[in-house]
Design a protein around this motif. Structure first.
Motif, PDB file in Angstrom:
ATOM      1  N   LEU A 100       0.876  -1.251   0.040  1.00  0.00           N
ATOM      2  CA  LEU A 100      -0.087   0.098  -0.029  1.00  0.00           C
ATOM      3  C   LEU A 100       0.979   1.200   0.018  1.00  0.00           C
ATOM      4  CD1 LEU A 100      -2.928  -1.277   2.364  1.00  0.00           C
ATOM      5  CD2 LEU A 100      -2.824  -1.099  -0.171  1.00  0.00           C
ATOM      6  N   GLU A 101       1.950   1.286   0.685  1.00  0.00           N
ATOM      7  CA  GLU A 101       2.813   2.392   0.797  1.00  0.00           C
ATOM      8  C   GLU A 101       3.623   2.747  -0.704  1.00  0.00           C
ATOM      9  OE1 GLU A 101       5.593   1.340   3.893  1.00  0.00           O
ATOM     10  OE2 GLU A 101       4.415   2.459   5.376  1.00  0.00           O
ATOM     11  N   ASP A 102       3.854   1.680  -1.222  1.00  0.00           N
ATOM     12  CA  ASP A 102       4.517   1.745  -2.578  1.00  0.00           C
ATOM     13  C   ASP A 102       3.398   2.261  -3.532  1.00  0.00           C
ATOM     14  OD1 ASP A 102       6.948   0.865  -1.905  1.00  0.00           O
ATOM     15  OD2 ASP A 102       6.940  -1.129  -2.661  1.00  0.00           O
ATOM     16  N   PHE A 103       2.300   1.775  -3.440  1.00  0.00           N
ATOM     17  CA  PHE A 103       1.212   2.114  -4.467  1.00  0.00           C
ATOM     18  C   PHE A 103       0.872   3.550  -4.263  1.00  0.00           C
ATOM     19  CE2 PHE A 103      -2.898   2.190  -6.104  1.00  0.00           C
ATOM     20  CZ  PHE A 103      -3.175   2.196  -7.400  1.00  0.00           C
ATOM     21  N   PHE A 104       0.584   4.069  -3.039  1.00  0.00           N
ATOM     22  CA  PHE A 104       0.599   5.315  -2.609  1.00  0.00           C
ATOM     23  C   PHE A 104       1.673   6.299  -3.273  1.00  0.00           C
ATOM     24  CE2 PHE A 104       0.614   9.019   0.334  1.00  0.00           C
ATOM     25  CZ  PHE A 104      -0.693   9.560   0.041  1.00  0.00           C
ATOM     26  N   GLU A 105       2.994   5.767  -2.685  1.00  0.00           N
ATOM     27  CA  GLU A 105       4.088   6.843  -3.288  1.00  0.00           C
ATOM     28  C   GLU A 105       4.115   6.767  -4.763  1.00  0.00           C
ATOM     29  OE1 GLU A 105       8.826   6.496  -2.814  1.00  0.00           O
ATOM     30  OE2 GLU A 105       7.720   4.839  -2.378  1.00  0.00           O
ATOM     31  N   LEU A 106       3.883   5.801  -5.572  1.00  0.00           N
ATOM     32  CA  LEU A 106       3.781   5.915  -6.837  1.00  0.00           C
ATOM     33  C   LEU A 106       2.847   6.923  -7.593  1.00  0.00           C
ATOM     34  CD1 LEU A 106       5.159   4.982  -9.594  1.00  0.00           C
ATOM     35  CD2 LEU A 106       3.300   3.118  -9.709  1.00  0.00           C
ATOM     36  N   SER A 107       1.604   6.855  -7.106  1.00  0.00           N
ATOM     37  CA  SER A 107       0.696   7.724  -7.352  1.00  0.00           C
ATOM     38  C   SER A 107       0.877   9.140  -6.958  1.00  0.00           C
ATOM     39  CB  SER A 107      -0.645   7.255  -6.593  1.00  0.00           C
ATOM     40  OG  SER A 107      -0.680   7.521  -5.366  1.00  0.00           O
ATOM     41  N   ILE A 108       1.690   9.418  -5.897  1.00  0.00           N
ATOM     42  CA  ILE A 108       1.973  10.606  -5.596  1.00  0.00           C
ATOM     43  C   ILE A 108       3.145  11.001  -6.468  1.00  0.00           C
ATOM     44  CG2 ILE A 108       3.199  12.123  -3.845  1.00  0.00           C
ATOM     45  CD1 ILE A 108       0.297  11.540  -3.235  1.00  0.00           C
ATOM     46  N   ILE A 109       4.218  10.406  -6.997  1.00  0.00           N
ATOM     47  CA  ILE A 109       5.122  10.683  -7.744  1.00  0.00           C
ATOM     48  C   ILE A 109       4.811  11.153  -9.216  1.00  0.00           C
ATOM     49  CG2 ILE A 109       7.318   9.926  -8.969  1.00  0.00           C
ATOM     50  CD1 ILE A 109       7.850   8.366  -6.271  1.00  0.00           C
ATOM     51  N   GLU A 110       3.652  10.337  -9.658  1.00  0.00           N
ATOM     52  CA  GLU A 110       3.205  10.481 -10.886  1.00  0.00           C
ATOM     53  C   GLU A 110       2.431  11.950 -11.166  1.00  0.00           C
ATOM     54  OE1 GLU A 110       1.651   6.846 -12.395  1.00  0.00           O
ATOM     55  OE2 GLU A 110       3.671   6.098 -12.712  1.00  0.00           O
ATOM     56  N   GLN A 111       2.068  12.549 -10.066  1.00  0.00           N
ATOM     57  CA  GLN A 111       1.320  13.598 -10.271  1.00  0.00           C
ATOM     58  C   GLN A 111       2.248  14.856 -10.828  1.00  0.00           C
ATOM     59  OE1 GLN A 111      -0.357  14.755  -6.217  1.00  0.00           O
ATOM     60  NE2 GLN A 111      -1.431  13.164  -6.154  1.00  0.00           N
ATOM     61  N   ALA A 112       1.489  15.851 -11.709  1.00  0.00           N
ATOM     62  CA  ALA A 112       2.353  16.739 -12.351  1.00  0.00           C
ATOM     63  C   ALA A 112       3.152  17.781 -11.435  1.00  0.00           C
ATOM     64  CB  ALA A 112       1.358  17.419 -13.316  1.00  0.00           C
ATOM     65  N   ASP A 113       2.409  17.881 -10.259  1.00  0.00           N
ATOM     66  CA  ASP A 113       3.073  18.846  -9.363  1.00  0.00           C
ATOM     67  C   ASP A 113       3.921  18.114  -8.108  1.00  0.00           C
ATOM     68  OD1 ASP A 113       0.901  17.707  -8.247  1.00  0.00           O
ATOM     69  OD2 ASP A 113       0.070  19.666  -7.184  1.00  0.00           O
ATOM     70  N   TYR A 114       4.402  16.944  -8.571  1.00  0.00           N
ATOM     71  CA  TYR A 114       5.271  16.418  -7.515  1.00  0.00           C
ATOM     72  C   TYR A 114       6.494  17.199  -7.312  1.00  0.00           C
ATOM     73  CZ  TYR A 114       8.116  12.778  -5.252  1.00  0.00           C
ATOM     74  OH  TYR A 114       9.039  12.314  -4.602  1.00  0.00           O
ATOM     75  N   PRO A 115       6.657  17.607  -5.875  1.00  0.00           N
ATOM     76  CA  PRO A 115       7.870  18.498  -5.819  1.00  0.00           C
ATOM     77  C   PRO A 115       9.116  17.857  -5.768  1.00  0.00           C
ATOM     78  CG  PRO A 115       6.805  17.973  -3.734  1.00  0.00           C
ATOM     79  CD  PRO A 115       5.923  17.222  -4.668  1.00  0.00           C
ATOM     80  N   LEU A 116      10.272  18.644  -6.434  1.00  0.00           N
ATOM     81  CA  LEU A 116      11.485  18.079  -6.537  1.00  0.00           C
ATOM     82  C   LEU A 116      12.308  19.446  -6.105  1.00  0.00           C
ATOM     83  CD1 LEU A 116      11.800  15.777  -9.384  1.00  0.00           C
ATOM     84  CD2 LEU A 116      11.944  15.016  -7.072  1.00  0.00           C
TER      85      LEU A 116
END
Length: 304
Positions: free
Chosen positions: A135-151
């Motif tokens: 669940l953590e990995d799935f949630f992390e991937l969904s967050i990373i793939e958002q256009a406004d993911y902060p880097l």
């Protein structure tokens, strides 16, 4: 006067003929578009009347048809990928959940010994841990793939980042009796990147290499032209070129007997992070050796 009348009639006849042909061409184009929209044909627009303006119009319509087909193909691919993702995550969630519920039923029995209870509780903990990681990995991937993911992009020394990430796997290497062969230059190699994202990528690749290595792991950091390149290789068995093409797909497991040993999301997470940093990641297979290759642009060696 007669000549003027004849010229006027010729011009009128030319204009009328041209108008008729243009109207006919418009009706021809309308019929083609109607058949295309009603899925009666997939053929592009053609023209019968040679006119530069109509040729340009047909060209632009055909370009739009190509773009529409591409968008539909991407949509179908995304929908299929989503269906597969839902199917995989449902299966991966159901497996530990079934185990947890089954052993809870065993624990409710008064006829089992304290030793068995401890064993069942340990099994439940392991299954719950697997579910948590998934669940953590799935949630992390969904967050990373958002256009406004902060880097936080800045020039970072890759030498220190790679060493720091590797130190966290010392016990894992030792436990699996693996002595990694590491080649990291003494001179600092700098590039634009997000330090935490780089560490996450390296950790995911090391986890994959350690988990599936048949004995050898090689880690090489180098500068290639204007790019920083990291290669992480491990020996493998029973891996095909077909598997390699799907390694970065969500939930893909090259060896289906490894169910439960990983979520199948580590490499997709690494790929998404690399793309966010304007980098690239690829996989190569040769001589039973799987090599992951990461490249970050704007690499520079600092001579000390």
């Amino acid at each position: 006067m007669l000549y003027l009348f004849i010229i006027v009639m010729i011009v009128f006849a030319f204009v009328l003929t041209r108008f008729y042909l243009l109207k006919k061409e418009i009706n021809h184009t309308i019929r083609q578009l109607r058949d295309l929209n009603q899925n009666k044909t997939a053929k592009k627009i053609d023209i019968l009347y040679n006119d530069p303006h109509f040729e340009e119009l047909a060209k632009e319509i055909n370009n739009q048809i190509d773009l529409t087909k591409q968008a539909e193909a991407v949509k179908r691919s995304t929908e299929n990928e989503l269906k597969q993702a839902v199917s995989h995550i449902s299966h991966d969630i159901r497996t530990p959940m079934t185990s947890i519920l089954g052993y809870i039923q065993f624990l409710e029995s008064d006829d089992i010994s304290s030793e068995l209870k401890k064993e069942y509780i340990e099994t439940i903990k392991n299954s719950a841990g697997r579910l948590k990681i998934l669940l953590e990995d799935f949630f992390e991937l969904s967050i990373i793939e958002q256009a406004d993911y902060p880097l936080k992009m800045e020039r970072v020394p890759f030498n220190d980042l790679i060493v720091e990430a590797l130190l966290g796997f010392y016990e894992e290497f030792k436990k699996r009796n693996i002595e990694p062969e590491i080649h990291i230059p003494d001179d600092d190699i700098m590039a634009m990147a997000d330090s935490s994202a780089v560490k996450r990528v390296v950790e995911n690749l090391i986890v994959n290499a350690v988990r599936y290595s048949t004995g050898h792991v090689f880690i090489v950091l180098d500068q290639v032209g204007e790019a920083v390149q990291l290669k992480i290789s491990n020996s493998v068995d029973n891996l095909s070129e077909q598997d390699v093409t799907h390694l970065f797909d969500r939930f893909y497991k090259a060896d289906q007997t490894r169910i439960g040993k990983g979520t199948g999301l580590g490499l997709p997470i690494a790929k998404s992070l690399m793309e966010k940093m304007n980098g690239s990641i690829s996989a190569e297979l040769g001589d039973n050796q799987l090599t992951m290759i990461c490249e970050w642009k704007g690499g520079k060696t600092s001579i000390q």
